[in-house]
Design a protein around this motif. Sequence first.
Motif, mmCIF file in Angstrom:
data_model
loop_
_atom_site.group_PDB
_atom_site.id
_atom_site.type_symbol
_atom_site.label_atom_id
_atom_site.label_comp_id
_atom_site.label_asym_id
_atom_site.label_seq_id
_atom_site.Cartn_x
_atom_site.Cartn_y
_atom_site.Cartn_z
ATOM 1 N N SER A 98 1.057 6.787 7.826
ATOM 2 C CA SER A 98 2.261 5.980 7.586
ATOM 3 C C SER A 98 3.413 5.970 8.646
ATOM 4 O O SER A 98 3.229 6.656 9.838
ATOM 5 C CB SER A 98 2.902 6.492 6.365
ATOM 6 O OG SER A 98 3.505 8.124 6.677
ATOM 7 N N GLY A 153 -1.423 4.396 3.332
ATOM 8 C CA GLY A 153 -1.512 2.806 3.444
ATOM 9 C C GLY A 153 -3.086 2.080 3.387
ATOM 10 O O GLY A 153 -2.985 1.017 3.219
ATOM 11 N N THR A 172 8.429 -0.373 2.590
ATOM 12 C CA THR A 172 7.597 -1.466 2.510
ATOM 13 C C THR A 172 7.600 -2.380 1.198
ATOM 14 O O THR A 172 7.340 -3.577 1.146
ATOM 15 C CB THR A 172 6.067 -0.938 2.734
ATOM 16 O OG1 THR A 172 6.131 0.194 3.718
ATOM 17 C CG2 THR A 172 5.076 -1.963 2.850
ATOM 18 N N PRO A 208 0.954 -1.381 0.012
ATOM 19 C CA PRO A 208 -0.081 0.011 -0.070
ATOM 20 C C PRO A 208 0.885 1.004 0.088
ATOM 21 O O PRO A 208 0.307 2.279 0.659
ATOM 22 C CB PRO A 208 -0.862 -0.150 1.316
ATOM 23 C CG PRO A 208 0.012 -0.887 2.173
ATOM 24 C CD PRO A 208 0.873 -1.838 1.336
ATOM 25 N N PHE A 209 1.995 1.246 -0.652
ATOM 26 C CA PHE A 209 2.968 2.255 -0.864
ATOM 27 C C PHE A 209 3.658 2.345 -1.885
ATOM 28 O O PHE A 209 3.377 1.086 -2.750
ATOM 29 C CB PHE A 209 3.832 2.621 0.251
ATOM 30 C CG PHE A 209 3.245 2.723 1.793
ATOM 31 C CD1 PHE A 209 3.062 1.858 2.569
ATOM 32 C CD2 PHE A 209 2.946 4.078 2.307
ATOM 33 C CE1 PHE A 209 2.624 1.773 3.928
ATOM 34 C CE2 PHE A 209 2.392 4.443 3.258
ATOM 35 C CZ PHE A 209 1.937 3.166 4.253
ATOM 36 N N GLY A 218 -0.733 2.872 -3.567
ATOM 37 C CA GLY A 218 -0.243 3.827 -2.503
ATOM 38 C C GLY A 218 -1.567 4.679 -2.193
ATOM 39 O O GLY A 218 -2.595 4.839 -2.899
ATOM 40 N N GLY A 255 4.857 7.486 -0.704
ATOM 41 C CA GLY A 255 5.685 6.550 -0.055
ATOM 42 C C GLY A 255 7.265 7.235 0.311
ATOM 43 O O GLY A 255 7.328 8.088 -0.251
ATOM 44 N N THR A 315 1.620 -5.010 4.832
ATOM 45 C CA THR A 315 1.905 -3.940 5.165
ATOM 46 C C THR A 315 2.251 -3.722 6.526
ATOM 47 O O THR A 315 2.708 -4.866 7.221
ATOM 48 C CB THR A 315 0.619 -2.949 5.125
ATOM 49 O OG1 THR A 315 0.663 -1.462 5.400
ATOM 50 C CG2 THR A 315 -0.415 -3.580 6.403
#
Length: 314
Positions: A148, A59, A30, A23-24, A55, A172, A79
């Motif tokens: 994050s 996240g 990550t 999710p980045f 992203g 990210g 994650t």
Amino acid sequence: LTALTATAALAEYPEKPITIVVPFAAGGPTDKVARDFAEGLRKQLGKPIIIENAGGAGGTLGATKVAKAANDGYTILLTHIGMATSPALYRNLQYKTLEDFEYLGLINEVPMTLVGRSTLAANNYAELNTWIQANKGKINLAHAGVGSASHLCGLLFQSTLKVEMVAVPYKGTGPAMTDLLGGQVDIMCDQTTNTMGQAEGGKIKFYAVSTAKRLSMPALAKLPTLDESGLKGFNVTIWHGLYAPKGTPKPVVDKLNAALKATLKDPAFIKSEEALAAVVVTDNRVNGAEHKKFVEAEINKWTPVIRANVQYAD
Ligand code: MLT
């Protein structure tokens, strides 16, 4: 017949490539953990593992994508601590952290480093602190979005120092690092899985580590902890786990968990993690039940800290 077919399909799982949603943005910590981990998983499961970078919103967009994905074991989520911080930051989170996922095991723990652009005059934490105090409200702190790891560490850093900074969000800390290297932002609290790559190059400055104890890595051993630098009790370690959508069949969950455990014992994966000062999990949190209990404890730990320091992101 359907039951028989379904059982046969489970026995054959995986029959096609598996997607790990990160999710980045690509190129960040990550993503780095996910790509190294995916190589281990591929060896265990014998099918290609596809990394999909989704992203946004610290996240939570990527986590939502997996919570809503088909529960067939072909779309899973890797994650970090954001699983435990997001509930305190997003009122309209599109999933329930402890209910909408199958917990497949905890993977690693990663220290953070406080780093700055190479053009900063400060050459150690004391000089950085002097500069921060003299530039209140003017310092740009980069992070990877509300929720994050870099945001959480940056938040605690500002509240412990009692200094407001200008937060500059990215998808990210991969893209954030690009701007730090370019001098567009001043400082960032980022995981060693991303900053270690810059440790020898001198293109960014290292000031401190976020952990309670100094790191043993030669390249980082001289860095003081933020705790010993005056931020008493400062202690942040980032962790990464693996998740599947709720309702994924147990035989599939068990196969994924077994593959996770085998990957955590894979010398190639351990080596790649050690090179970045990350520590592979060896205790019972590699089991889904203990992984889930750990995340619940982290939610209970971070929620009051976050609620006391920041308004909701939504
Ligand atoms: C974070 O700050 O949460 C991570 O570094 C984001 C990323 O992996 O890019």
